[in-house]
Each structure stands twice: as C-alpha cells, then as structure tokens.
Scaffold this motif. Structure first.
Motif, PDB file in Angstrom:
ATOM      1  N   GLY A 284      20.157 -17.832  -8.514  1.00 40.85           N
ATOM      2  CA  GLY A 284      19.192 -17.793  -9.259  1.00 40.85           C
ATOM      3  C   GLY A 284      19.431 -18.714 -10.729  1.00 40.85           C
ATOM      4  O   GLY A 284      18.803 -19.498 -11.074  1.00 40.85           O
ATOM      5  N   VAL A 285      20.488 -18.315 -11.299  1.00 39.15           N
ATOM      6  CA  VAL A 285      20.966 -18.959 -12.593  1.00 39.15           C
ATOM      7  C   VAL A 285      21.163 -20.692 -12.134  1.00 39.15           C
ATOM      8  O   VAL A 285      20.785 -21.424 -13.016  1.00 39.15           O
ATOM      9  CB  VAL A 285      22.168 -18.425 -13.268  1.00 39.15           C
ATOM     10  CG1 VAL A 285      22.791 -19.530 -14.199  1.00 39.15           C
ATOM     11  CG2 VAL A 285      21.858 -17.127 -13.786  1.00 39.15           C
ATOM     12  N   VAL A 286      21.828 -20.923 -11.094  1.00 40.84           N
ATOM     13  CA  VAL A 286      22.239 -22.310 -10.776  1.00 40.84           C
ATOM     14  C   VAL A 286      20.872 -23.050 -10.573  1.00 40.84           C
ATOM     15  O   VAL A 286      20.720 -24.180 -10.787  1.00 40.84           O
ATOM     16  CB  VAL A 286      23.198 -22.125  -9.656  1.00 40.84           C
ATOM     17  CG1 VAL A 286      23.448 -23.631  -9.155  1.00 40.84           C
ATOM     18  CG2 VAL A 286      24.710 -21.884 -10.028  1.00 40.84           C
ATOM     19  N   SER A 287      20.058 -22.529  -9.612  1.00 43.17           N
ATOM     20  CA  SER A 287      18.969 -23.219  -9.050  1.00 43.17           C
ATOM     21  C   SER A 287      17.906 -23.185 -10.484  1.00 43.17           C
ATOM     22  O   SER A 287      17.294 -24.351 -10.653  1.00 43.17           O
ATOM     23  CB  SER A 287      18.089 -22.121  -8.106  1.00 43.17           C
ATOM     24  OG  SER A 287      17.566 -21.112  -8.622  1.00 43.17           O
ATOM     25  N   LEU A 288      17.917 -22.279 -11.488  1.00 44.25           N
ATOM     26  CA  LEU A 288      17.083 -22.606 -12.366  1.00 44.25           C
ATOM     27  C   LEU A 288      17.457 -23.644 -13.223  1.00 44.25           C
ATOM     28  O   LEU A 288      16.796 -24.291 -13.798  1.00 44.25           O
ATOM     29  CB  LEU A 288      17.128 -21.228 -13.360  1.00 44.25           C
ATOM     30  CG  LEU A 288      16.123 -21.178 -14.656  1.00 44.25           C
ATOM     31  CD1 LEU A 288      14.705 -21.323 -14.060  1.00 44.25           C
ATOM     32  CD2 LEU A 288      16.242 -19.578 -15.199  1.00 44.25           C
ATOM     33  N   PHE A 289      18.838 -23.489 -13.680  1.00 40.74           N
ATOM     34  CA  PHE A 289      19.278 -24.530 -14.696  1.00 40.74           C
ATOM     35  C   PHE A 289      19.474 -25.962 -13.983  1.00 40.74           C
ATOM     36  O   PHE A 289      19.150 -27.091 -14.722  1.00 40.74           O
ATOM     37  CB  PHE A 289      20.680 -24.150 -15.384  1.00 40.74           C
ATOM     38  CG  PHE A 289      20.394 -23.232 -16.422  1.00 40.74           C
ATOM     39  CD1 PHE A 289      20.119 -23.463 -17.515  1.00 40.74           C
ATOM     40  CD2 PHE A 289      20.659 -21.819 -16.139  1.00 40.74           C
ATOM     41  CE1 PHE A 289      20.218 -22.593 -18.698  1.00 40.74           C
ATOM     42  CE2 PHE A 289      20.706 -20.760 -17.200  1.00 40.74           C
ATOM     43  CZ  PHE A 289      20.215 -21.263 -18.362  1.00 40.74           C
ATOM     44  N   GLY A 290      19.770 -25.967 -12.672  1.00 40.69           N
ATOM     45  CA  GLY A 290      19.906 -27.280 -11.977  1.00 40.69           C
ATOM     46  C   GLY A 290      18.504 -27.994 -11.988  1.00 40.69           C
ATOM     47  O   GLY A 290      18.732 -29.054 -11.899  1.00 40.69           O
ATOM     48  N   SER A 291      17.671 -27.107 -11.545  1.00 33.70           N
ATOM     49  CA  SER A 291      16.227 -27.826 -11.464  1.00 33.70           C
ATOM     50  C   SER A 291      15.741 -28.249 -12.838  1.00 33.70           C
ATOM     51  O   SER A 291      15.218 -29.238 -12.980  1.00 33.70           O
ATOM     52  CB  SER A 291      15.169 -26.601 -10.986  1.00 33.70           C
ATOM     53  OG  SER A 291      15.586 -26.095  -9.601  1.00 33.70           O
ATOM     54  N   LEU A 292      16.064 -27.533 -13.930  1.00 37.84           N
ATOM     55  CA  LEU A 292      15.287 -27.956 -15.194  1.00 37.84           C
ATOM     56  C   LEU A 292      16.282 -29.147 -15.556  1.00 37.84           C
ATOM     57  O   LEU A 292      15.610 -30.098 -16.260  1.00 37.84           O
ATOM     58  CB  LEU A 292      15.856 -27.039 -16.281  1.00 37.84           C
ATOM     59  CG  LEU A 292      15.150 -25.707 -16.238  1.00 37.84           C
ATOM     60  CD1 LEU A 292      15.457 -24.776 -17.385  1.00 37.84           C
ATOM     61  CD2 LEU A 292      13.425 -25.994 -16.554  1.00 37.84           C
ATOM     62  N   ILE A 293      17.690 -29.288 -15.336  1.00 38.01           N
ATOM     63  CA  ILE A 293      18.306 -30.574 -15.620  1.00 38.01           C
ATOM     64  C   ILE A 293      17.878 -31.626 -14.814  1.00 38.01           C
ATOM     65  O   ILE A 293      17.460 -32.950 -15.245  1.00 38.01           O
ATOM     66  CB  ILE A 293      19.690 -30.253 -15.512  1.00 38.01           C
ATOM     67  CG1 ILE A 293      20.450 -29.138 -16.383  1.00 38.01           C
ATOM     68  CG2 ILE A 293      20.604 -31.642 -15.493  1.00 38.01           C
ATOM     69  CD1 ILE A 293      22.003 -29.009 -16.211  1.00 38.01           C
ATOM     70  N   HIS A 294      17.700 -31.337 -13.366  1.00 39.47           N
ATOM     71  CA  HIS A 294      17.168 -32.609 -12.709  1.00 39.47           C
ATOM     72  C   HIS A 294      15.776 -32.958 -12.964  1.00 39.47           C
ATOM     73  O   HIS A 294      15.591 -34.213 -13.016  1.00 39.47           O
ATOM     74  CB  HIS A 294      16.951 -31.909 -11.197  1.00 39.47           C
ATOM     75  CG  HIS A 294      16.891 -33.025 -10.210  1.00 39.47           C
ATOM     76  ND1 HIS A 294      15.429 -33.197  -9.796  1.00 39.47           N
ATOM     77  CD2 HIS A 294      17.599 -34.025  -9.469  1.00 39.47           C
ATOM     78  CE1 HIS A 294      15.608 -34.092  -8.858  1.00 39.47           C
ATOM     79  NE2 HIS A 294      16.654 -34.407  -8.604  1.00 39.47           N
ATOM     80  N   ASN A 295      14.891 -32.202 -13.311  1.00 43.90           N
ATOM     81  CA  ASN A 295      13.602 -32.484 -13.820  1.00 43.90           C
ATOM     82  C   ASN A 295      13.432 -33.191 -15.059  1.00 43.90           C
ATOM     83  O   ASN A 295      13.091 -34.465 -15.341  1.00 43.90           O
ATOM     84  CB  ASN A 295      12.700 -31.399 -14.184  1.00 43.90           C
ATOM     85  CG  ASN A 295      12.242 -30.737 -12.785  1.00 43.90           C
ATOM     86  OD1 ASN A 295      12.294 -31.341 -11.749  1.00 43.90           O
ATOM     87  ND2 ASN A 295      11.992 -29.361 -12.870  1.00 43.90           N
TER      88      ASN A 295
END
Length: 512
Positions: A284-295
């Motif tokens: 959950g943490v990786v997907s959340l921060f990863g999605s925000l950074i990628h966006n």
C-alpha cells in the motif's frame, strides 16, 4: 477508447453513468453491512456470558461492558485468565467445554484488583436486546470514532452517487463503506469467538480480525492506482491485480486461521498473519507514493494535475498527520496513549473531502490557494507559538533571577509583542513561500510590472519583442516561445512591409 484520454466533457459524461462496475462496488458496500447482520445473528444464536471483552493476546481477556443487562459476578475491568481450571495461554486458544448451552455454569478464574479468584458464570443466549446494548456501549464509548466514520461514509456515498463511473469514486465508497460498517458488525464476544464451531469460527475471524488487512488496506492500494488516472497494471490486468491484492491475503489468512482453529495452537496464525500483514502494508505504501511520484512526473493535463494536488493534500493531511503522530507516540511511549488520538479520526475526514473535490472537479483549481494559505498559516502559527512561549519563559527567568518572583506583566508584554509581530511575520512568510514554492506567480507579477514599464518608453519593435519574450520566459517558463506578428499594412507614406517576427512563443508550460 481509453477513458483517461477522452475529452473532458465526454469523460465527465461517462463518469455519471451507473454501469456494471458501479453496481458491483455498491454490492460490495452492501455486503459489508450484510456481514454485520450475519455476525449479529451469530452473537444472538450461540450462548455466551453476556460480556464484551478487549484483549491484547489470548492469555487474558478484560471485561468491559455487560450487554446482557443481567446480574453477573463479573465487574468491568476484571481480567479473565482461565475457565474451569484451565489457564489461558498465548500459545493456545482458550479451551471450552463442548456443546455449550444457555444456563450452563462455568468457573472463571479472574484477576481483580491484583488478586486471583474464581467466580461462577452462568451462560445466556444474548438476544436482540444484547446486540443493541453492545452497539450503544460501543458508540457511546467511541463517539469520536463513530461520527467521523459516519460523515466519511456519507461524503463517499455522495461522491459515488455523483460520479458512479469514476473508478476512484468506487474504491472510495468501498473503503469508507467498510470503515463505517465496522461500527455495527463485530458484536460477537472476543472471548466466545473461540467457542464457536470451526466452520463458523473461521469465517467470523476472517471478517472481524483480519479484514483490515485483506480488504481495507488493499482497497487503499487500488485507489492509489485508479485516481486521478488509471495506472497501466490496473488498466491492463484488472482481474489479476484484484486477485493479487485481495486474493493472496485472503488465502493466506484462511490457511493460517484454519490451522489455528483446528490445532488450537496460535503459532500457525503467527506464521501467516504478521508477514502477510507487513507485505500488504508495504504494498500500500509503495503503490501510494509510487503513483503520486509517477503522476507528478508524467501528468500534463492541467485538470489532472490539479486533481493530483487535491489527492496529495487529502492524503498528506488526512493520513500523514495521524500516522506521524502515532509513530512519534510509539517511539516515545511505546504505544499511543488512550484517548489521545481522537483528533486524528476527525482529521481523517480530509481524505473524502479532498478526494470528493478532485473527483467531482468542484472548485478544482482553488487547490493552489488552499495549499498556499495552509503553508502560510501553519508556519505562522508555529512560529508565533514558539516566540510566545520562548519569550514568556526567557523573560520570566530573567525577572525571577532579578526580583525573586514571577510577574503577570511578562505574559501581557509577550502577548502584545506577538500581536504586533503577527502581520509583519505573516507577510514575510508569504513572500518566502511565494518565492520558494510559487515562483511562477511571484515572477509573473514582477515580470508584468517590468514589461509594462519598458513598454511605455520603448519604440523599437525588435527590442520590445525581445522584452516580451523575456517577460513570458520569466513568468511561465515555457518549453519554447514564438511570437508571430502579422505583416503591417502598406502605408501611403511607407511602401515597405514590415517582415514577420519569427521569435517562437508556444505556451507549452513546463511542469511546476
């Protein structure tokens, strides 16, 4: 056609449609409330002692509320440590006589006021009144948890009603639908869960103890992958991603809990639950921060970037502040002090509020103003508080050293000084934030003023064009610029035609 690449008006029309996916999301939410009713029926049908317990492990259960309303030898705060002479152990589940019946008497070994004693407990069939008593006790004891969960669910339901076709709105209503349903469904006594038949005990445990890990946090993971744009893994492999984030945790918990129930040994539960729980949280943490950074790196559309900033604001304040507080309390005290986290549940309301604005696009572009003012007034409040308490402490120390006693005049002087510093300090903080985080806006005002001043006295068109390009570059920092000027009309006094200027101004803004 990819929904994320549709024109804005067509995309909004699609999001207002109630399709099969929206019905499925609604069915999931209703399913959690049906599960609450199911657990209520279980708590009514099987005999218990009529008490609600809390526990940290299986070696002791602390009685909290008598939901049966009948006379009982137990008191609130008693710790039950054994039944019929068999002491509870952290390595094994509590042992109960087979085929429990209402009216049957069990001998409890309890700890009361530091003393061990045995009391006789008569089993009862709780009935519907006991369930409503448990609900009343639970809501009254945790009103600061119930009201935010209710408001969060209502907000998420409204967002889902307005945008049922938006994938983010679907996960949002599933997320908060589960969160709200936990106020109603967990009526089975935590002690007497272990007295149920294995085929009942396993689904009850899956729905109560482990659902936070196999549903709540995985839904947050999917929400981060679905909004403001649907990420490639979820877009290409929707079924596979759902099986991964929901199916694997469920399968692991079913195996671990089934072995625990069948063998009565908690070690099997410990083998499966903590590792899977850690993996779910990490995902959950990786997907959340990863999605925000990628966006942040890839989104170009202004509306999508504004949605992303609302998402960051909601998750940063709604989840980030409470999580930071809990982490600090655990590092300092080893646990979160009881009752000290009630404010965090109210802060959590920012998640549906900010995501609701982002999904419905209501006042979407006010986000920069809100973030700017939040930064300004947060820093201002912190600095003023620091200056106030620092000045009071310092001046009182000096006054005590000189006069031997404290004086209320110091507090008055400090208050007046803070009032005088408030506006100048606010302006300085706002200027600093504008220069540091809102440089485009800050430079735009300055550049426009400078260009207006230059335009009043400049007559050469080439020099004026160069100054215009420089002003645009300074203000909005585009990737390239071009100025196209129509050829001047042929004047009777001058038959020459002014050539078109070829200085590029294509206002393709860089990412902020």
């Amino acid at each position: 056609m990819d929904r994320d690449r549709l024109p804005l008006n067509l995309k909004e029309n699609n999001e207002r449609r109630f399709d099969r996916g929206a019905w499925l999301a609604l069915a999931v939410v209703l399913g959690w409330f049906l599960a609450a009713v199911l657990l209520m029926g279980i708590s009514i049908y099987y005999p218990t002692d009529g008490w609600v317990y809390k526990w940290d492990d299986t070696s002791a259960f602390t009685a909290t509320d008598n939901i049966s309303g009948l006379d009982s030898p137990l008191r609130s705060g008693d710790a039950v440590v054994g039944i019929n002479g068999q002491q509870f152990s952290a390595e094994r589940l509590p042992s109960f006589p087979p085929n429990l019946q209402p009216g049957q008497v069990l001998v409890y070994t309890i700890q009361r006021d530091g003393q061990a004693m045995d009391v006789e407990m008569t089993l009862v069939r709780p009935g519907l009144a006991s369930y409503f008593n448990s609900l009343r006790f639970k809501i009254s004891d945790s009103l600061n948890a119930f009201i935010p969960s209710l408001l969060s669910f209502l907000l998420a339901g409204l967002i889902f009603y307005l945008r049922p076709g938006n994938l983010g709105a679907r996960y949002l209503v599933m997320f908060f639908g589960y969160y709200f349903s936990t106020n109603f469904g967990w009526a089975v006594s935590s002690l007497y869960i272990h007295s149920l038949p294995p085929y009942v005990q396993m689904p009850v445990g899956l729905l109560t103890a482990y659902s936070w890990f196999w549903f709540f946090f995985p839904t947050l993971t999917l929400l981060s992958l679905a909004f403001p744009v649907v990420k490639l893994p979820l877009r290409r492999f929707p079924l596979g991603i759902h099986l991964l984030v929901y199916g694997i945790p469920v399968a692991s918990f079913v195996i671990g809990f089934s072995l625990t129930v069948l063998t009565r040994q908690t070690r099997w539960e410990n083998y499966f639950v903590p590792p899977v729980g850690i993996i779910v949280l990490a995902l959950g943490v990786v997907s959340l921060f990863g999605s925000l950074i990628h966006n942040w790196l890839t989104l170009r559309e202004a509306a999508a970037r504004a949605q992303m900033r609302w998402l960051v604001l909601g998750l940063g304040l709604g989840l980030g502040l409470p999580f930071t507080y809990m982490l600090v309390m655990v590092l300092i005290y080893g646990e979160v002090p009881s009752g000290s986290f009630d404010w965090g549940l109210w802060i959590f309301l920012l998640v549906p509020v900010c995501l609701g604005i982002a999904i419905t696009r209501y006042r979407l572009f006010d986000i920069d103003l809100i973030i700017r003012r939040t930064l300004v007034y947060s820093l201002l409040t912190g600095l003023l508080a620091l200056l106030y308490f620092g000045s009071v402490t310092l001046l009182q120390s000096i006054f005590t050293a000189l006069g031997g006693s404290q004086s209320p005049v110091i507090t008055v002087i400090s208050t007046l000084a803070i009032a005088a510093l408030s506006n100048p300090l606010r302006r300085r903080i706002q200027d600093f934030i504008d220069r540091r985080f809102y440089r485009q806006k800050y430079d735009a005002d300055k550049a426009l003023a400078e260009f207006a001043e230059a335009a009043r006295s400049e007559t050469d068109i080439q020099t004026l064009t160069a100054q215009l390009v420089a002003a645009v570059q300074s203000a909005i920092q585009p990737e390239s610029t071009s100025v196209w000027m129509r050829p001047a009309a042929i004047s009777p006094l001058n038959s020459r035609t002014m050539p078109a200027a070829q200085t590029n101004i294509s206002l393709q803004e860089r990412n902020p």
